[in-house]
Design a protein around this motif. Sequence first.
Motif, mmCIF file in Angstrom:
data_model
loop_
_atom_site.group_PDB
_atom_site.id
_atom_site.type_symbol
_atom_site.label_atom_id
_atom_site.label_comp_id
_atom_site.label_asym_id
_atom_site.label_seq_id
_atom_site.Cartn_x
_atom_site.Cartn_y
_atom_site.Cartn_z
ATOM 1 N N ALA A 54 0.746 -1.482 0.116
ATOM 2 C CA ALA A 54 -0.154 0.241 -0.343
ATOM 3 C C ALA A 54 0.399 1.350 -0.328
ATOM 4 O O ALA A 54 0.590 2.126 -0.298
ATOM 5 C CB ALA A 54 -1.130 -0.073 0.876
ATOM 6 N N SER A 55 2.187 1.451 0.793
ATOM 7 C CA SER A 55 2.785 2.679 0.996
ATOM 8 C C SER A 55 3.331 2.987 -0.113
ATOM 9 O O SER A 55 3.704 3.767 -0.731
ATOM 10 C CB SER A 55 3.813 2.322 1.941
ATOM 11 O OG SER A 55 2.865 2.184 3.135
ATOM 12 N N SER A 56 4.244 1.555 -1.372
ATOM 13 C CA SER A 56 4.724 1.811 -2.378
ATOM 14 C C SER A 56 3.596 2.185 -3.983
ATOM 15 O O SER A 56 3.730 3.102 -4.609
ATOM 16 C CB SER A 56 5.175 0.053 -2.999
ATOM 17 O OG SER A 56 6.273 0.208 -1.608
ATOM 18 N N PHE A 57 2.381 1.709 -2.971
ATOM 19 C CA PHE A 57 1.353 1.981 -4.495
ATOM 20 C C PHE A 57 1.368 3.727 -4.300
ATOM 21 O O PHE A 57 0.902 5.008 -4.852
ATOM 22 C CB PHE A 57 0.014 1.761 -4.234
ATOM 23 C CG PHE A 57 -0.915 1.696 -5.405
ATOM 24 C CD1 PHE A 57 -1.402 1.536 -6.589
ATOM 25 C CD2 PHE A 57 -1.996 2.558 -4.844
ATOM 26 C CE1 PHE A 57 -1.754 2.172 -7.602
ATOM 27 C CE2 PHE A 57 -2.761 3.040 -5.886
ATOM 28 C CZ PHE A 57 -2.703 2.733 -6.966
ATOM 29 N N CYS A 58 0.719 4.025 -3.239
ATOM 30 C CA CYS A 58 0.662 5.071 -3.013
ATOM 31 C C CYS A 58 2.045 6.175 -2.647
ATOM 32 O O CYS A 58 1.817 7.590 -3.440
ATOM 33 C CB CYS A 58 0.506 5.834 -1.039
ATOM 34 S SG CYS A 58 0.042 7.607 -0.559
ATOM 35 N N ALA A 59 3.227 5.848 -2.782
ATOM 36 C CA ALA A 59 4.022 6.725 -3.517
ATOM 37 C C ALA A 59 4.378 6.812 -4.153
ATOM 38 O O ALA A 59 4.412 7.509 -5.731
ATOM 39 C CB ALA A 59 5.552 6.298 -2.260
ATOM 40 N N GLY A 60 4.020 5.489 -5.404
ATOM 41 C CA GLY A 60 3.854 6.463 -6.911
ATOM 42 C C GLY A 60 2.561 7.473 -7.296
ATOM 43 O O GLY A 60 2.654 7.993 -8.351
ATOM 44 N N ALA A 61 1.617 6.843 -6.651
ATOM 45 C CA ALA A 61 0.894 8.066 -6.788
ATOM 46 C C ALA A 61 0.959 9.092 -6.239
ATOM 47 O O ALA A 61 0.664 10.244 -7.795
ATOM 48 C CB ALA A 61 -0.714 7.652 -6.090
ATOM 49 N N THR A 62 2.032 9.632 -5.433
ATOM 50 C CA THR A 62 2.167 10.978 -4.996
ATOM 51 C C THR A 62 3.490 11.417 -6.059
ATOM 52 O O THR A 62 3.268 12.311 -6.273
ATOM 53 C CB THR A 62 3.087 10.960 -3.965
ATOM 54 O OG1 THR A 62 1.731 10.526 -2.341
ATOM 55 C CG2 THR A 62 3.182 12.562 -3.390
ATOM 56 N N LEU A 63 4.499 10.605 -6.881
ATOM 57 C CA LEU A 63 4.851 10.694 -7.959
ATOM 58 C C LEU A 63 4.000 11.677 -8.784
ATOM 59 O O LEU A 63 4.735 12.824 -9.768
ATOM 60 C CB LEU A 63 6.098 10.305 -8.038
ATOM 61 C CG LEU A 63 7.173 10.236 -6.773
ATOM 62 C CD1 LEU A 63 8.170 8.569 -6.869
ATOM 63 C CD2 LEU A 63 7.606 10.789 -6.276
ATOM 64 N N ALA A 64 3.322 10.723 -9.146
ATOM 65 C CA ALA A 64 2.580 10.866 -10.785
ATOM 66 C C ALA A 64 1.919 12.485 -10.371
ATOM 67 O O ALA A 64 1.997 12.855 -11.782
ATOM 68 C CB ALA A 64 1.570 10.009 -10.930
#
Length: 324
Positions: free
Chosen positions: A90-100
């Motif tokens: 979940a944290s990896s997915f959230c980090a990817g969404a934030t960078l986008a």
Amino acid sequence: MASTNRTSPHSESSPTPVPYSNYLHNSWLDFVGNLTLGIITAPYRRTFKLYTWKPLKDISAADGDRRTLVSLVRDWKASKYEELQSVQVASSFCAGATLAVLSWNTIPDAIWVARALWYCSLICSIWAVITSIQQKSILDELLDKDALSEAISEYDLNRTRRVILRYKKKPGIGHWIMIFVWQFPSMQMSYAWCTFLSGLTVYICTPLIRHQAWGDDTKIAIFYLAVGGVGLITFLFSSGFVYAAEKGSERSAQTSRVNADEAGIGASDVESKRSLASNDDKNGDDQTAPRQILRSRALLIDGSSRGSLEHQITSVRRKPTLLI
């Protein structure tokens, strides 16, 4: 002249009553502490309770019960691995969404709070991944599933318990710090998603916040609030249902324990009465058995005599008579 020793009632030592203000002070401290804990853990309350608070509380209470302690440690280690794995995903997915979304420039002069919240989300996601990996290394230092059995030595069991709880006899500051450490990855992951959604809301609703002229950005903001509001209301309702189900499960468990205790007492009484009744029936059967035998013999005798009498009567009736 004999001297008499008189003891006054005030000379005897009596326990000093605790002032009511102390009880009131302690109750207020408990209320403030529980309220603060509830606010901090609100985004991940159930995760905190199921994977950190309740297991560590049970492990602490199982001191001295070897079999229960081994079972609790084994189950907690397995569930903690699953929690940390979910946190990493979940944290990896959230980090990817934030960078986008950090590269978005569709809304000019967006409020700075949105980007600040997104950067907070990014750092929370990174720390969630890092601390989850670190905690997995701590769990790897513990004994594996095969070694966590009743054959474990007392030294290894106590060492495992100290690694988890961080105290030997009485909980101290180290114990509470360790509780904070065990729940830290889930807390960071939850805060990452909360700050991400908050930043996204502020960014999209910038035209409404700054009272800009009606346009496509304003329509997008209204549509976003409508869809997001439905999701938020559903989430709040589901959280309320989960909380009610949790409290209902706790009450049901308490009621079942009480009913089990009462059923155990009642079952023993019923069993004793049943055994007494069976003994009485057995004695009664032993006493009535000769009577039934005699009664059956009497019925046979009566039946045979009645049968012979009826045969005689019918034979007399069937005898031919003289006609005059």
